[in-house]
Enzyme design. Sequence first.
Site, PDB file in Angstrom:
ATOM      1  N   PHE A 295      10.183  12.369  -4.361  1.00 48.81           N
ATOM      2  CA  PHE A 295       9.913  11.036  -3.817  1.00 48.81           C
ATOM      3  C   PHE A 295      11.250  10.375  -3.509  1.00 48.81           C
ATOM      4  CE2 PHE A 295       7.695   7.142  -3.151  1.00 48.81           C
ATOM      5  CZ  PHE A 295       6.368   7.503  -2.993  1.00 48.81           C
TER       6      PHE A 295
ATOM      7  N   HIS B 124       5.856  -6.132   0.998  1.00 43.28           N
ATOM      8  CA  HIS B 124       5.132  -5.132   0.218  1.00 43.28           C
ATOM      9  C   HIS B 124       5.202  -5.361  -1.293  1.00 43.28           C
ATOM     10  CE1 HIS B 124       3.239  -1.345  -0.518  1.00 43.28           C
ATOM     11  NE2 HIS B 124       4.269  -0.847  -1.139  1.00 43.28           N
TER      12      HIS B 124
ATOM     13  N   GLN C  28      10.536  -6.432  -1.186  1.00 45.82           N
ATOM     14  CA  GLN C  28      10.598  -5.204  -0.402  1.00 45.82           C
ATOM     15  C   GLN C  28       9.692  -5.336   0.824  1.00 45.82           C
ATOM     16  OE1 GLN C  28       9.511  -1.687  -2.743  1.00 45.82           O
ATOM     17  NE2 GLN C  28      11.636  -1.089  -2.451  1.00 45.82           N
TER      18      GLN C  28
ATOM     19  N   ARG D 282      15.173   2.463   7.863  1.00 48.83           N
ATOM     20  CA  ARG D 282      14.292   1.299   7.718  1.00 48.83           C
ATOM     21  C   ARG D 282      14.995  -0.039   7.912  1.00 48.83           C
ATOM     22  NH1 ARG D 282      10.037   1.327   2.711  1.00 48.83           N
ATOM     23  NH2 ARG D 282       8.820   3.043   3.477  1.00 48.83           N
TER      24      ARG D 282
ATOM     25  N   ALA E 216      -5.925  -8.083 -15.209  1.00 52.71           N
ATOM     26  CA  ALA E 216      -6.493  -6.814 -15.692  1.00 52.71           C
ATOM     27  C   ALA E 216      -6.119  -5.656 -14.780  1.00 52.71           C
ATOM     28  CB  ALA E 216      -8.009  -6.933 -15.827  1.00 52.71           C
TER      29      ALA E 216
ATOM     30  N   LEU F  67      -0.250  -1.099   7.043  1.00 56.17           N
ATOM     31  CA  LEU F  67       0.940  -0.369   7.450  1.00 56.17           C
ATOM     32  C   LEU F  67       0.655   0.693   8.508  1.00 56.17           C
ATOM     33  CD1 LEU F  67       2.904   0.231   4.137  1.00 56.17           C
ATOM     34  CD2 LEU F  67       3.169  -1.596   5.821  1.00 56.17           C
TER      35      LEU F  67
ATOM     36  N   THR G 151       2.359   4.074   9.540  1.00 55.23           N
ATOM     37  CA  THR G 151       3.328   4.990   8.929  1.00 55.23           C
ATOM     38  C   THR G 151       4.541   5.210   9.831  1.00 55.23           C
ATOM     39  OG1 THR G 151       3.720   7.301   8.360  1.00 55.23           O
ATOM     40  CG2 THR G 151       1.858   6.866   9.748  1.00 55.23           C
ATOM     41  N   GLU G 152       5.689   5.461   9.159  1.00 54.12           N
ATOM     42  CA  GLU G 152       6.916   5.695   9.916  1.00 54.12           C
ATOM     43  C   GLU G 152       6.833   6.999  10.701  1.00 54.12           C
ATOM     44  OE1 GLU G 152      10.546   3.824   7.790  1.00 54.12           O
ATOM     45  OE2 GLU G 152       9.108   4.319   6.233  1.00 54.12           O
TER      46      GLU G 152
ATOM     47  N   ARG H 144      13.375  -1.886  -5.384  1.00 55.62           N
ATOM     48  CA  ARG H 144      12.606  -0.988  -6.244  1.00 55.62           C
ATOM     49  C   ARG H 144      12.583   0.422  -5.680  1.00 55.62           C
ATOM     50  NH1 ARG H 144       7.234   0.868  -6.072  1.00 55.62           N
ATOM     51  NH2 ARG H 144       7.040  -0.215  -4.083  1.00 55.62           N
TER      52      ARG H 144
ATOM     53  N   HIS I 298       8.310  -3.388   4.603  1.00 55.51           N
ATOM     54  CA  HIS I 298       8.135  -2.177   5.393  1.00 55.51           C
ATOM     55  C   HIS I 298       8.299  -2.597   6.852  1.00 55.51           C
ATOM     56  CE1 HIS I 298       6.200   1.261   7.227  1.00 55.51           C
ATOM     57  NE2 HIS I 298       6.215   1.881   6.073  1.00 55.51           N
TER      58      HIS I 298
END
Lengths: 83, 595
Positions: free
Chosen positions: B119, B353, B240, B286, B15, B252, B254-255, B398, B242
């Site tokens: 993005f 991820h 994928q 990355r 769901a 995470l 952050t970078e 992705r 990180h």
Amino acid sequence: MSELIDPIEKKRVRWRSRRGLLELDLVLTRFLAERYDQLTPDEFAAYVRILDLPDTEFLELVNGKVETDDVTLAPIVAMLRSV
Amino acid sequence: MNVPVRHFDAVIVGAGGAGMRAALQLSEAGLKTAVISKVFPTRSHTVAAQGGVSASLGNSEKDHWHWHMYDTVKGSDWLGDQDAIEYMCREAPKVVVELEHFGMPFDRNDDGTIYQRPFGGHMSNFGEKPVRRACAAADRTGHAMLHALYQRNVRANTQFFVEWMALDLIRDADGNVQGVVAMEMETSEIVVFQAKATLFATGGAGRIYASSTNAFINTGDGLGMAARAGIPLEDMEFWQFHPTGVAGAGVLITEGVRGEGGILRNSDGERFMERYAPNAKDLASRDVVSRAMVTEINEGRGCGPNKDHVLLDITHLDPEVIMSKLPGIREISIKFAGVDPIKAPIPVVPTCHYQMGGIPTNYKGEVVLSTTDNHSDIVKGFYAAGECACASVHGANRLGTNSLLDLLVFGKSSGNSMIDFIKTQPENLPELNMAAIERSVARVARLDGQKNGTNVHEARSAMQRTMQAHCGVFRFKDMLAQGVAKILEVEEMIKTIEIADKSKVFNTARLEALELENLIEVAKATMISANARTESRGAHVRDDAEDTPANPNGRDDQNWLKHTLWHRDGNKLDYKPVNMTPLTVEAIALKTRSY
């Protein structure tokens, strides 16, 4: 005090502590291991109410980004922040 | 054997965004639709998606679905099926506007249109310059989407079975799908959900790794059920990662921390990025940073008792800078790593991820078994959508904001395909395949009857450590080969997992054991598929796939421009060509992927 809490309800609420956000899963896993079995019926009832929050709001409360003005929730929020 | 049977037109497992989008389509068409979910719908992992959903609405500047398609094909490192990618990018504006009409509170421009922001990877004019394509509801896009879809489903009379776990898929003697066997958590009662059409929308299986951003519910239940029922899993080597998640937790970092001057160090305290990227150092891309981190760990310079992570050091930064420029990082570090980053470095490790592979489908959401690119050989009555499915739009990697789009587009197209199929089916449901149901019941009985078996926690931990060490963000030929042997050993352990608590009411231990039986299928598929693919492409990067003029970045189109299909039976691998025939436009031709 703990024996006043319905054991079946306790198991149901343990499962409901599985959330959609990893951060909450991590905090609640610790909470379940360290504090859950010692909750008073009032604290248990407050925890059940917190679990009804959407995950995003719940996390902000646990992270201290927002405060609750509900005094009955404050003790359990403090516990979640300390584990 | 007496297992109760409930009858529906459609049954949906999961769901989250995809499951609820499909359910809405079916319920609004007047069909009797059941949605089975382990947790309350609005607590599905879709809630974690913050970034947004992409669509070439062109509200802020000129945009076109064809540019979006180009970006997605390029992002996929040309492993995405171009028919499905064209379909998704063309449908994107429609499904986003529909969602707006369902009450989704998108951020808006002054003129009332949906606000769009740039993005990573989304460009205009076939890769020319960044374009504003992501639509968001503050930083709660996934959350808002779940709420909008849930409210709408309640209105449409979708029947939710919350706190139920689906156990197995039921296929008849011809392989057609008849529904699922499921367990109600409150009682442990096993019930058959028989339906004319069945959709899996069970999300990803990121919990196969020791370090993952995924919530605990992401255990690949649909993938496990499909594999046990003889359905292959596609492209499972592509995950994928990180570079910097808190070791042991997965949250995470952050970078931006490296942007503010954070330094990665190994067990000798050395700033190792100076060796791998003398100019960019800790600000390298990355993939370069991830590769360096894993190399340090593999060569014995990892930190901690298990030498399985490196350190991200910001102790040299002014505490004022940490507080003002990196809000939240100190709290995350204290809460999840147990260290105050002002005083001590943060343990970090590349963290899983998102799962690109899954149950093979076409762009209509129909599950396909074929080894050709024309998606023939459909499994009748079976559909999959969202992260558990492989349409394949993400290919080897992705693009950000395409995951929420995937849920909407393929949730809806699956729903429509199911409606069409259900109309062709006789009103009376066929006789159930009792043998399939008995196998599922026996699986639970085995677990309840097991003596002197393996502890669930130990077996899960062994699986997660094996996947992390042998099949993580950067892969080594020898480690992969050893990893295959090791994961098969873990599988043997899991065959005898035992639970101490055998009670019937909300038995979390039993549920976790059943989840582990699903995870191990995904782990095997991932390791075996990765070991076989001797090239680097997108998120699958190997040390022995060299960067040569013929194979830039190690990508070998001559031999590996094809999808992997892993079969549980005998761990057999098949391959099928990538679809290079879009629906209406020319194929996006192969090119080296660089940004």
